[in-house]
Design a protein around this motif. Structure first.
Motif, PDB file in Angstrom:
ATOM      1  N   LEU A  91      26.604  46.399  27.430  1.00 48.42           N
ATOM      2  CA  LEU A  91      27.491  47.239  26.264  1.00 48.42           C
ATOM      3  C   LEU A  91      26.149  48.399  25.960  1.00 48.42           C
ATOM      4  O   LEU A  91      25.554  47.358  25.163  1.00 48.42           O
ATOM      5  CB  LEU A  91      28.414  46.544  26.598  1.00 48.42           C
ATOM      6  CG  LEU A  91      28.767  46.234  27.077  1.00 48.42           C
ATOM      7  CD1 LEU A  91      30.480  46.020  26.385  1.00 48.42           C
ATOM      8  CD2 LEU A  91      29.657  47.287  28.441  1.00 48.42           C
ATOM      9  N   ASN A  93      25.569  51.129  23.197  1.00 46.17           N
ATOM     10  CA  ASN A  93      26.270  52.002  21.901  1.00 46.17           C
ATOM     11  C   ASN A  93      27.325  52.160  22.319  1.00 46.17           C
ATOM     12  O   ASN A  93      28.140  52.855  22.340  1.00 46.17           O
ATOM     13  CB  ASN A  93      26.350  53.839  23.259  1.00 46.17           C
ATOM     14  CG  ASN A  93      24.900  53.979  22.492  1.00 46.17           C
ATOM     15  OD1 ASN A  93      23.646  54.355  21.476  1.00 46.17           O
ATOM     16  ND2 ASN A  93      24.099  54.748  23.840  1.00 46.17           N
ATOM     17  N   LEU A  94      27.806  50.641  21.369  1.00 45.75           N
ATOM     18  CA  LEU A  94      28.949  50.204  21.635  1.00 45.75           C
ATOM     19  C   LEU A  94      29.232  50.581  20.068  1.00 45.75           C
ATOM     20  O   LEU A  94      28.552  50.292  18.852  1.00 45.75           O
ATOM     21  CB  LEU A  94      29.450  48.893  21.402  1.00 45.75           C
ATOM     22  CG  LEU A  94      30.501  48.548  22.190  1.00 45.75           C
ATOM     23  CD1 LEU A  94      30.748  48.998  23.299  1.00 45.75           C
ATOM     24  CD2 LEU A  94      31.149  46.794  21.796  1.00 45.75           C
ATOM     25  N   LYS A  95      30.721  50.829  19.629  1.00 50.55           N
ATOM     26  CA  LYS A  95      31.316  51.768  18.625  1.00 50.55           C
ATOM     27  C   LYS A  95      32.280  50.531  17.989  1.00 50.55           C
ATOM     28  O   LYS A  95      33.008  50.413  19.166  1.00 50.55           O
ATOM     29  CB  LYS A  95      31.801  52.757  18.357  1.00 50.55           C
ATOM     30  CG  LYS A  95      30.682  53.571  18.688  1.00 50.55           C
ATOM     31  CD  LYS A  95      30.609  55.382  18.666  1.00 50.55           C
ATOM     32  CE  LYS A  95      29.519  55.851  18.333  1.00 50.55           C
ATOM     33  NZ  LYS A  95      29.542  57.488  18.583  1.00 50.55           N
ATOM     34  N   HIS A 170      28.316  49.887  14.995  1.00 50.88           N
ATOM     35  CA  HIS A 170      28.022  51.047  16.226  1.00 50.88           C
ATOM     36  C   HIS A 170      25.824  49.572  16.665  1.00 50.88           C
ATOM     37  O   HIS A 170      25.198  49.413  15.993  1.00 50.88           O
ATOM     38  CB  HIS A 170      26.747  52.376  15.576  1.00 50.88           C
ATOM     39  CG  HIS A 170      25.301  52.532  16.476  1.00 50.88           C
ATOM     40  ND1 HIS A 170      24.431  52.813  16.485  1.00 50.88           N
ATOM     41  CD2 HIS A 170      25.895  52.677  18.022  1.00 50.88           C
ATOM     42  CE1 HIS A 170      24.019  53.082  17.782  1.00 50.88           C
ATOM     43  NE2 HIS A 170      25.248  53.340  18.599  1.00 50.88           N
ATOM     44  N   HIS A 202      35.379  53.008  24.613  1.00 53.09           N
ATOM     45  CA  HIS A 202      34.021  52.414  25.672  1.00 53.09           C
ATOM     46  C   HIS A 202      34.637  53.241  27.585  1.00 53.09           C
ATOM     47  O   HIS A 202      35.562  52.083  27.474  1.00 53.09           O
ATOM     48  CB  HIS A 202      33.400  51.543  25.423  1.00 53.09           C
ATOM     49  CG  HIS A 202      31.688  51.133  25.567  1.00 53.09           C
ATOM     50  ND1 HIS A 202      31.200  51.382  26.917  1.00 53.09           N
ATOM     51  CD2 HIS A 202      30.783  51.537  25.118  1.00 53.09           C
ATOM     52  CE1 HIS A 202      30.516  51.118  26.992  1.00 53.09           C
ATOM     53  NE2 HIS A 202      29.233  51.983  26.190  1.00 53.09           N
ATOM     54  N   LYS A 203      33.856  53.501  27.669  1.00 49.27           N
ATOM     55  CA  LYS A 203      34.280  53.724  29.228  1.00 49.27           C
ATOM     56  C   LYS A 203      34.348  51.771  29.805  1.00 49.27           C
ATOM     57  O   LYS A 203      33.429  50.828  29.683  1.00 49.27           O
ATOM     58  CB  LYS A 203      33.149  54.366  29.749  1.00 49.27           C
ATOM     59  CG  LYS A 203      33.108  54.658  31.204  1.00 49.27           C
ATOM     60  CD  LYS A 203      32.574  55.577  31.936  1.00 49.27           C
ATOM     61  CE  LYS A 203      32.109  55.871  33.212  1.00 49.27           C
ATOM     62  NZ  LYS A 203      31.201  56.800  33.600  1.00 49.27           N
TER      63      LYS A 203
END
Length: 279
Positions: A91, A93-95, A170, A202-203
């Protein structure tokens, strides 16, 4: 229709059926491959609370005071959030959004990847907003010290309250089967244990609570016993039909098979008892 035409048709029918069957199988495989490609990734999380100290007034133990940077507080804890990428996807750009209940506030934070111990920083926009709010709050407090009639803006109060209860981390990349840990130093205004929350938007991602190892082991044992019993009974029925003249041995085998876990537990407890007596 003559016999020659009938022979020709009969020759083509298996080919046509094979083509239709192959086409249907291809469609089904394509659908499942598309579902496999677009399936949700799963991140499992767990939250732990480690109380550090609580202020109290007690006739027996005496007065206990807790302070942080010279400021007296009622209770302080460390909330630990652990996440694990259990999917087969890396994964990007995981926030990770962490927050606490309305009666608590965050005094400090840290994050790191478990495998490399590399630090995980706050999300850049969140960090800049946090700094801006605190700077405006300092300026407002200075104005209040100079002017007793100064009124603190409601909007600023709301912003300060939000940044003190929320942290956004982030993760540039979160590899499959990897883990990350976040720690929050939390104050509770009522002297109680704070409550922590986690959210990841997240998508194609699903967030699940991770069960503790004992619970997971218990479920595994239960399913193992159930499926094992089903297979054993089916095998017994097939053997009974094949060897119906061996009824008594098969019945005894069935009874022993159904009691194997009880007998095993009894032997285990007996060995434990002997070892305890010999100590």
């Amino acid at each position: 229709m003559n016999s020659q035409e009938t022979d020709i048709i009969s020759q083509f029918i298996p080919t046509i059926i094979s083509l239709i069957f192959t086409g249907l199988i291809s469609v089904v495989i394509g659908i499942y491959l598309e579902k496999f490609k677009n399936r949700l990734s799963t991140i499992k999380f767990s939250i732990f609370n480690q109380p550090i100290a609580t202020s109290s007034q007690d006739n027996y133990w005496g007065d206990i005071k807790v302070s942080h940077n010279g400021r007296d507080i009622k209770h302080i804890s460390v909330l630990t959030f652990k996440i694990e990428n259990t999917s087969n996807k890396d994964l990007e750009n995981l926030k990770v959004d962490l927050s606490v209940d309305t009666n608590s506030q965050i005094l400090g934070q840290s994050g790191f990847y478990n495998e490399t111990n590399t630090a995980i920083l706050l999300e850049n926009d969140h960090f800049n907003y946090y700094k801006n709010v605190l700077e405006r709050n300092v300026q407002n407090n200075q104005e209040a010290n100079l002017n007793p009639n100064h009124i603190i803006p409601v909007q600023l109060k709301s912003e300060v309250d939000w940044v003190m209860k929320n942290k956004k981390f982030h993760l540039p990349v979160f590899n499959r089967r990897s883990e990350a840990t976040f720690n929050l130093l939390v104050e509770n205004f009522n002297g109680q244990v704070p409550i922590g929350y986690i959210n990841i938007v997240h998508k194609s991602l699903r967030l699940e609570l991770k069960e503790d190892s004992d619970t997971e082991l218990g479920k595994t044992i239960i399913y193992m016993l159930i499926f094992g019993l089903i297979i054993y009974i089916i095998s017994y029925v097939l053997l009974f039909k094949e060897y119906n003249d061996a009824t008594i041995p098969l019945i005894l085998t069935l009874i022993l098979g159904l009691m194997y876990s009880i007998l095993g537990l009894g032997v285990h407890r007996f060995i434990q008892f002997i070892r305890k007596q010999l100590k």
